[in-house]
Scaffold this active site. Structure first.
Site, short mmCIF file in Angstrom:
data_model
loop_
_atom_site.label_atom_id
_atom_site.label_comp_id
_atom_site.label_asym_id
_atom_site.label_seq_id
_atom_site.Cartn_x
_atom_site.Cartn_y
_atom_site.Cartn_z
N GLU A 20 -36.96 3.22 30.30
CA GLU A 20 -35.91 2.57 31.16
C GLU A 20 -35.76 2.75 32.45
OE1 GLU A 20 -33.06 1.62 27.24
OE2 GLU A 20 -32.33 3.13 28.58
N HIS A 47 -32.98 -3.53 27.46
CA HIS A 47 -32.56 -3.49 26.07
C HIS A 47 -33.53 -2.38 25.57
CE1 HIS A 47 -31.04 -4.55 22.18
NE2 HIS A 47 -32.25 -4.78 21.87
N ASN A 103 -29.17 4.53 33.92
CA ASN A 103 -29.89 3.59 34.12
C ASN A 103 -29.37 3.27 35.80
OD1 ASN A 103 -32.13 2.37 32.58
ND2 ASN A 103 -30.49 2.46 30.96
#
Ligand code: GRF
Length: 215
Positions: A185, A120, A26
Protein backbone atom coordinates in the site's frame (compact mmCIF):
# COMPACT_ATOMS: atom_id res chain seq x y z
CA UNK A 1 -9.16 11.53 -27.19
CA UNK A 2 -9.85 11.18 -23.48
CA UNK A 3 -9.44 14.05 -21.09
CA UNK A 4 -6.91 13.93 -18.24
CA UNK A 5 -8.59 13.91 -14.81
CA UNK A 6 -8.08 17.20 -13.00
CA UNK A 7 -4.51 17.02 -14.20
CA UNK A 8 -1.82 19.61 -13.68
CA UNK A 9 1.55 20.21 -15.32
CA UNK A 10 4.36 18.72 -13.26
CA UNK A 11 5.63 22.18 -12.38
CA UNK A 12 2.25 23.36 -11.07
CA UNK A 13 0.96 22.83 -7.57
CA UNK A 14 -1.25 19.78 -7.21
CA UNK A 15 -2.93 20.24 -3.81
CA UNK A 16 -4.49 17.13 -2.33
CA UNK A 17 -6.62 16.35 0.71
CA UNK A 18 -6.26 13.10 2.64
CA UNK A 19 -9.02 11.59 4.79
CA UNK A 20 -8.07 9.04 7.44
CA UNK A 21 -9.76 7.48 10.46
CA UNK A 22 -7.00 5.43 12.00
CA UNK A 23 -3.27 4.84 12.35
CA UNK A 24 -2.39 6.80 9.25
CA UNK A 25 0.49 4.72 7.94
CA UNK A 26 -0.69 5.38 4.38
CA UNK A 27 -0.91 9.09 5.12
CA UNK A 28 2.66 8.88 6.43
CA UNK A 29 3.79 7.21 3.21
CA UNK A 30 2.23 10.08 1.25
CA UNK A 31 3.83 12.67 3.53
CA UNK A 32 7.21 10.98 3.16
CA UNK A 33 7.18 10.32 -0.58
CA UNK A 34 4.89 12.67 -2.52
CA UNK A 35 4.29 15.69 -0.28
CA UNK A 36 6.48 18.51 -1.53
CA UNK A 37 7.55 16.64 -4.68
CA UNK A 38 6.57 17.18 -8.32
CA UNK A 39 4.21 20.01 -7.38
CA UNK A 40 2.15 17.75 -5.10
CA UNK A 41 1.25 19.17 -1.73
CA UNK A 42 -0.96 17.71 0.99
CA UNK A 43 -2.97 20.76 2.02
CA UNK A 44 -5.57 19.16 4.29
CA UNK A 45 -5.98 16.05 6.41
CA UNK A 46 -9.50 15.36 7.60
CA UNK A 47 -10.94 12.70 9.86
CA UNK A 48 -14.16 11.60 11.51
CA UNK A 49 -12.22 10.44 14.61
CA UNK A 50 -10.86 13.18 16.91
CA UNK A 51 -8.19 10.88 18.39
CA UNK A 52 -7.03 9.36 15.11
CA UNK A 53 -3.22 9.01 15.15
CA UNK A 54 -3.32 10.10 11.49
CA UNK A 55 -4.13 13.63 12.67
CA UNK A 56 -1.01 13.74 14.84
CA UNK A 57 1.08 12.63 11.85
CA UNK A 58 -0.37 15.46 9.77
CA UNK A 59 0.19 18.02 12.52
CA UNK A 60 3.79 16.85 12.92
CA UNK A 61 4.28 17.52 9.21
CA UNK A 62 2.70 20.97 9.51
CA UNK A 63 -0.39 20.04 7.49
CA UNK A 64 -3.73 21.62 8.55
CA UNK A 65 -6.21 19.16 10.04
CA UNK A 66 -9.91 19.16 10.83
CA UNK A 67 -12.31 16.67 12.38
CA UNK A 68 -15.87 16.06 11.21
CA UNK A 69 -17.52 13.59 13.63
CA UNK A 70 -20.92 12.43 12.46
CA UNK A 71 -22.42 13.14 15.90
CA UNK A 72 -21.74 16.86 15.46
CA UNK A 73 -23.85 17.15 12.30
CA UNK A 74 -27.52 16.66 11.48
CA UNK A 75 -26.79 13.70 9.20
CA UNK A 76 -24.17 12.26 6.85
CA UNK A 77 -25.10 14.65 4.04
CA UNK A 78 -24.64 17.69 6.29
CA UNK A 79 -21.34 16.32 7.60
CA UNK A 80 -20.06 15.69 4.09
CA UNK A 81 -21.09 19.18 2.97
CA UNK A 82 -19.03 20.70 5.79
CA UNK A 83 -16.13 18.38 4.95
CA UNK A 84 -16.23 19.27 1.23
CA UNK A 85 -16.51 23.00 2.01
CA UNK A 86 -13.34 22.73 4.11
CA UNK A 87 -11.53 20.72 1.43
CA UNK A 88 -12.50 23.36 -1.15
CA UNK A 89 -11.31 26.16 1.12
CA UNK A 90 -7.95 24.41 1.27
CA UNK A 91 -7.96 24.25 -2.56
CA UNK A 92 -7.51 20.48 -2.96
CA UNK A 93 -7.95 18.99 -6.43
CA UNK A 94 -7.80 15.35 -5.37
CA UNK A 95 -9.22 13.60 -2.29
CA UNK A 96 -7.30 10.54 -1.10
CA UNK A 97 -8.99 8.09 1.26
CA UNK A 98 -6.27 6.48 3.36
CA UNK A 99 -8.16 4.32 5.82
CA UNK A 100 -11.20 6.63 5.98
CA UNK A 101 -13.83 4.40 7.56
CA UNK A 102 -16.94 6.27 6.41
CA UNK A 103 -18.95 6.02 3.22
CA UNK A 104 -19.01 9.32 1.36
CA UNK A 105 -22.41 10.60 0.31
CA UNK A 106 -23.41 11.12 -3.35
CA UNK A 107 -23.46 14.88 -2.69
CA UNK A 108 -19.80 14.81 -1.67
CA UNK A 109 -18.72 12.60 -4.59
CA UNK A 110 -20.54 14.78 -7.12
CA UNK A 111 -18.26 17.65 -6.12
CA UNK A 112 -15.13 15.65 -7.05
CA UNK A 113 -15.87 13.69 -10.22
CA UNK A 114 -13.14 11.08 -10.72
CA UNK A 115 -11.08 12.90 -8.12
CA UNK A 116 -11.56 10.70 -5.04
CA UNK A 117 -9.32 7.64 -4.70
CA UNK A 118 -9.15 4.87 -2.11
CA UNK A 119 -6.70 2.16 -1.12
CA UNK A 120 -8.21 -1.24 -0.30
CA UNK A 121 -6.41 -4.30 1.12
CA UNK A 122 -7.71 -6.85 -1.39
CA UNK A 123 -7.69 -7.56 -5.09
CA UNK A 124 -11.06 -6.04 -5.97
CA UNK A 125 -13.70 -7.01 -6.91
CA UNK A 126 -12.91 -9.79 -4.40
CA UNK A 127 -13.57 -8.93 -0.76
CA UNK A 128 -14.94 -5.36 -0.85
CA UNK A 129 -15.96 -3.57 2.33
CA UNK A 130 -14.87 -4.08 5.90
CA UNK A 131 -12.72 -7.00 7.02
CA UNK A 132 -11.32 -7.77 3.57
CA UNK A 133 -8.23 -9.57 4.82
CA UNK A 134 -10.19 -11.54 7.40
CA UNK A 135 -12.70 -12.59 4.72
CA UNK A 136 -9.88 -13.63 2.39
CA UNK A 137 -8.31 -15.77 5.13
CA UNK A 138 -11.64 -17.45 5.89
CA UNK A 139 -11.95 -18.16 2.17
CA UNK A 140 -8.47 -19.74 2.15
CA UNK A 141 -7.06 -17.60 -0.64
CA UNK A 142 -3.40 -18.07 -1.56
CA UNK A 143 -2.97 -14.73 -3.34
CA UNK A 144 -3.65 -11.47 -1.50
CA UNK A 145 -3.19 -7.94 -2.75
CA UNK A 146 -3.91 -4.24 -2.79
CA UNK A 147 -6.13 -2.11 -5.03
CA UNK A 148 -6.12 1.65 -5.56
CA UNK A 149 -9.36 2.73 -7.21
CA UNK A 150 -11.59 5.70 -7.91
CA UNK A 151 -14.43 6.02 -5.44
CA UNK A 152 -17.99 5.84 -6.74
CA UNK A 153 -21.26 5.52 -4.86
CA UNK A 154 -20.82 1.79 -4.21
CA UNK A 155 -18.64 0.05 -1.65
CA UNK A 156 -15.19 -0.35 -3.24
CA UNK A 157 -16.78 -0.62 -6.70
CA UNK A 158 -15.13 2.25 -8.59
CA UNK A 159 -12.75 1.94 -11.57
CA UNK A 160 -9.43 0.30 -10.70
CA UNK A 161 -6.26 2.38 -11.11
CA UNK A 162 -3.51 0.10 -9.76
CA UNK A 163 -3.35 -3.37 -8.26
CA UNK A 164 -0.55 -5.52 -6.93
CA UNK A 165 -0.75 -9.14 -5.80
CA UNK A 166 1.34 -11.09 -3.31
CA UNK A 167 1.36 -14.87 -2.90
CA UNK A 168 1.00 -15.84 0.76
CA UNK A 169 -0.10 -19.47 0.61
CA UNK A 170 0.85 -20.16 4.22
CA UNK A 171 -0.65 -17.05 5.84
CA UNK A 172 -3.05 -17.80 8.69
CA UNK A 173 -3.44 -14.53 10.62
CA UNK A 174 -4.54 -11.02 9.59
CA UNK A 175 -1.40 -9.60 11.19
CA UNK A 176 1.00 -11.47 8.93
CA UNK A 177 -1.04 -10.55 5.84
CA UNK A 178 -1.33 -6.88 6.81
CA UNK A 179 2.41 -6.68 7.38
CA UNK A 180 2.96 -7.57 3.73
CA UNK A 181 0.02 -5.58 2.38
CA UNK A 182 0.92 -2.37 4.18
CA UNK A 183 4.33 -2.37 2.51
CA UNK A 184 2.58 -2.67 -0.87
CA UNK A 185 0.00 0.00 0.00
CA UNK A 186 2.74 2.41 0.95
CA UNK A 187 4.16 2.15 -2.58
CA UNK A 188 0.98 1.80 -4.61
CA UNK A 189 -1.02 4.72 -3.16
CA UNK A 190 1.79 7.28 -3.63
CA UNK A 191 2.37 5.90 -7.13
CA UNK A 192 -1.31 6.42 -8.02
CA UNK A 193 -1.22 9.98 -6.66
CA UNK A 194 1.93 10.75 -8.67
CA UNK A 195 0.33 9.40 -11.86
CA UNK A 196 -2.86 11.41 -11.35
CA UNK A 197 -0.92 14.58 -10.53
CA UNK A 198 1.01 14.36 -13.75
CA UNK A 199 -2.13 13.77 -15.81
CA UNK A 200 -1.29 10.18 -16.68
CA UNK A 201 -4.60 8.69 -15.52
CA UNK A 202 -7.72 8.77 -17.69
CA UNK A 203 -11.06 7.06 -17.83
CA UNK A 204 -11.33 5.13 -21.09
CA UNK A 205 -13.92 7.02 -23.16
CA UNK A 206 -14.92 3.70 -24.72
CA UNK A 207 -15.46 1.99 -21.36
CA UNK A 208 -15.94 4.04 -18.18
CA UNK A 209 -15.04 1.00 -16.04
CA UNK A 210 -11.55 0.99 -17.46
CA UNK A 211 -8.71 3.30 -16.42
CA UNK A 212 -6.00 4.15 -18.93
CA UNK A 213 -2.51 4.87 -17.66
CA UNK A 214 -0.13 6.83 -19.86
CA UNK A 215 3.36 5.37 -19.99
C1 GRF B 1 -5.29 0.16 5.06
O1 GRF B 1 -5.04 -1.21 5.20
C2 GRF B 1 -6.17 0.44 3.87
O2 GRF B 1 -6.07 -0.52 2.88
C3 GRF B 1 -7.56 0.40 4.46
O3 GRF B 1 -7.41 0.96 5.74
C4 GRF B 1 -6.09 0.72 6.21
C5 GRF B 1 -5.54 2.02 6.70
O4 GRF B 1 -4.31 1.86 7.37
N1 GRF B 1 -8.49 1.13 3.62
P1 GRF B 1 -3.51 3.14 7.86
O5 GRF B 1 -4.42 3.93 8.79
O6 GRF B 1 -3.12 3.93 6.65
O7 GRF B 1 -2.31 2.61 8.59
Amino acid sequence: MSRPLRSAPVSAQFPIAVLASGAGSNLQALLDTVHGHDGIEIVAVGSNVPAAPALARAAAAGVPTAVFPLAEHADRAARDTALADWIDERGARLVVLAGYMQLLTPGFLSRYPHAVVNVHPALLPAFPGLGAVEQALVHGVRVFGVTVHFVDEGVDTGPIILQRAVELPHARTPEEVFERLHAIEHELLPEAVRLIARGAVRIDPADPRRVLLDP
